[in-house]
Design an enzyme around this catalytic site. Structure first.
Site, PDB file in Angstrom:
ATOM      1  CB  SER A 125      -5.272 -14.646  16.180  1.00 54.19           C
ATOM      2  OG  SER A 125      -5.169 -15.449  17.357  1.00 54.19           O
TER       3      SER A 125
ATOM      4  CB  SER B 194      -5.469 -17.299  12.334  1.00 49.12           C
ATOM      5  OG  SER B 194      -4.719 -16.108  12.362  1.00 49.12           O
TER       6      SER B 194
ATOM      7  CG  HIS C 126      -4.763 -11.991  24.312  1.00 52.38           C
ATOM      8  ND1 HIS C 126      -4.021 -12.892  25.265  1.00 52.38           N
ATOM      9  CD2 HIS C 126      -4.773 -12.834  23.206  1.00 52.38           C
ATOM     10  CE1 HIS C 126      -3.758 -14.079  24.605  1.00 52.38           C
ATOM     11  NE2 HIS C 126      -4.305 -13.872  23.336  1.00 52.38           N
TER      12      HIS C 126
ATOM     13  CB  ALA D  76      -4.875 -12.220  20.128  1.00 52.43           C
TER      14      ALA D  76
ATOM     15  N   GLY E 235     -16.929  33.638  60.253  1.00 50.11           N
ATOM     16  CA  GLY E 235     -17.498  34.476  61.601  1.00 50.11           C
ATOM     17  C   GLY E 235     -17.467  33.675  62.796  1.00 50.11           C
TER      18      GLY E 235
ATOM     19  CG  LEU F 245     -31.089  28.006  51.536  1.00 45.49           C
ATOM     20  CD1 LEU F 245     -30.485  28.860  52.289  1.00 45.49           C
ATOM     21  CD2 LEU F 245     -32.454  28.270  51.282  1.00 45.49           C
TER      22      LEU F 245
END
Length: 433
Positions: free
Chosen positions: A381, A399, A339, A356, A138, A7
């Site tokens: 980086s 970098s 990271h 990084a 009930g 249902l």
């Protein structure tokens, strides 16, 4: 064999949501899907009764399950739980089998094992719960393990109110019982609805045996509000965590870990505090460190995190992805990204080191583009790789370099302007007028 009628016609107004109640999720899965899985595990004849937003529910169900028989409740004539199983002229929904199990769609915690005591009954039967605090429910009056009568709380006397047995909302009927008593059901009550509990009363009046089967309370928790949804989800989470730990998964502070039904584990896995595993994920021989989020991804023989985010379609193999690294649609094979990087729409080869602050610039404002990186690449980086770009193997990128052209294998790539040091430049810049 037996037939199952579920249902799912209610509006779910207490959810305060435009989403149909039964499509609200428990651990990433619509709650209706849990009960459909149980239904198909015990029956080849599964019926779903709909009304509110029925096309939306039908579309969602049809994408996942084949063989569901849909019915639209005729609420204008036959409202309520009893009306849900009625066709025109108050005849029951036609079923393939003689025994019919009736379930509510808002009980996502039901399991096959939890239903077994009810399904072992040889008579018509109703599922009951024994509640420490039955207030608001009930009461079911029993005599020799048979149902004698069901009394609504507002009609119960003081003695009846002490009874702890309440209706679980789960029924197991013979089809001939429904054919005999459903036409006699009426809506002469305050709500003008047809109730399945009144069907029980008609059967008792007709000297039918109605077995009272006590069921496990936790498995039959109904979800009618966001508070109840959250409670059901916490119970489901406990089950999923236990299943994972039974497979050997190590969980640090398990109560802080969220995982969804589609997550699978292989080998030796460790989940640290605050990890979230969302959607269909494979975690194999991997360590997911604290507060990392993995979505629809595969982490194999790798460590991820802490505070990393693997977004959908990431496949990270034999790699290390560290703090605050985000991946999306990325394939990493033997890669180190320690990271503060974004790696999207990319493929990265073995023994590649991502420094990084490295970003794959995959979106040009209109389209997504791919970055391909070979093996033995060192990316310094704070470099940007503007896709579409193809970087060969054995490449060194200095970098702070912005890469806009393909780099052939064996190359060193730099794009920085020469550094200039201006003598006394600081004092000239900050010189007071």
């Amino acid at each position: 064999m037996l037939s199952v009628i579920i249902l799912a016609a209610g509006k779910g107004t207490r959810m305060h949501s435009s989403l149909p109640k039964t499509l609200h999720t428990i651990c990433g899965e619509p709650m209706l899907f849990y009960i459909l899985e149980v239904a198909f595990s015990i029956s080849n004849d599964v019926h779903l009764v709909l009304h509110h937003q029925q096309e939306r529910i039908k579309e969602a169900v049809s994408k996942r399950f084949k063989g569901v028989i849909f019915h639209a409740q005729i609420v204008e004539k036959y409202s309520g739980t009893g009306g849900a199983i009625m066709q025109e002229n108050k005849t029951p929904i036609p079923t393939q089998h003689e025994r019919v199990l009736i379930l509510n769609a808002d009980m996502p915690l039901i399991t096959k094992d939890a239903l077994t005591p009810l399904l072992e009954s040889h008579n018509n039967a109703i599922g009951l719960l024994h509640l420490a605090d039955p207030k608001g429910y009930g009461r079911v009056i029993l005599e020799n393990h048979q149902v004698k009568k069901i009394v609504e709380e507002k009609d119960a006397n003081d003695e009846e109110k002490t009874i702890k047995s309440v209706n679980a909302g789960v029924y197991f009927f013979e089809r001939k019982f429904l054919e005999r008593y459903l036409p006699k059901l009426h809506d002469q009550n305050a709500q003008k609805e047809y109730y399945l509990t009144d069907l029980i009363a008609l059967g008792i009046k007709g000297n039918e045996k109605i077995d009272a089967i006590f069921l496990e309370e936790e498995c039959f928790l109904g979800v009618n509000s966001q508070t109840e949804r959250a409670k059901a989800e916490e119970i489901m989470l406990e089950r999923l965590r236990k299943n994972a730990m039974d497979l050997g998964v190590v969980m640090q502070l398990p109560s802080s870990i969220y995982l969804e039904k589609g997550v699978s584990f292989k080998g030796e896995c460790v989940l640290e505090q605050g990890v979230r595993l969302i959607g269909n994920c494979l975690i194999e021989n991997a360590r997911i460190k604290a507060y990392s989020v993995i979505e629809e991804s595969q982490i194999i023989n790798s460590s991820v995190g802490p505070f990393a985010h693997a977004r959908p379609k990431s496949v990270i193999c034999d790699s290390h992805v560290g703090n605050f690294v985000e991946t999306k649609n990325a394939k990493l094979q033997g890669t180190k990204a320690g990271h503060l990087s974004y790696l999207g729409d990319c493929e990265i080869g073995k023994n590649t080191n991502v420094g990084a602050g490295v970003i794959t610039c995959n979106y040009d404002g209109k389209k997504k583009h791919q970055t391909i990186i070979g093996e033995n690449v060192f990316i310094g980086s704070d470099s940007q790789l503007v896709a579409p770009i193809n970087i060969g193997s054995n490449v060194l990128i200095g970098s702070g370099t912005t890469i806009t052209k393909d780099i052939p294998s064996g190359s060193l790539s730099l794009s920085r302007t020469p550094q200039t040091n201006i003598e006394n430049g600081y004092f000239k810049f900050f010189k007071k007028p």
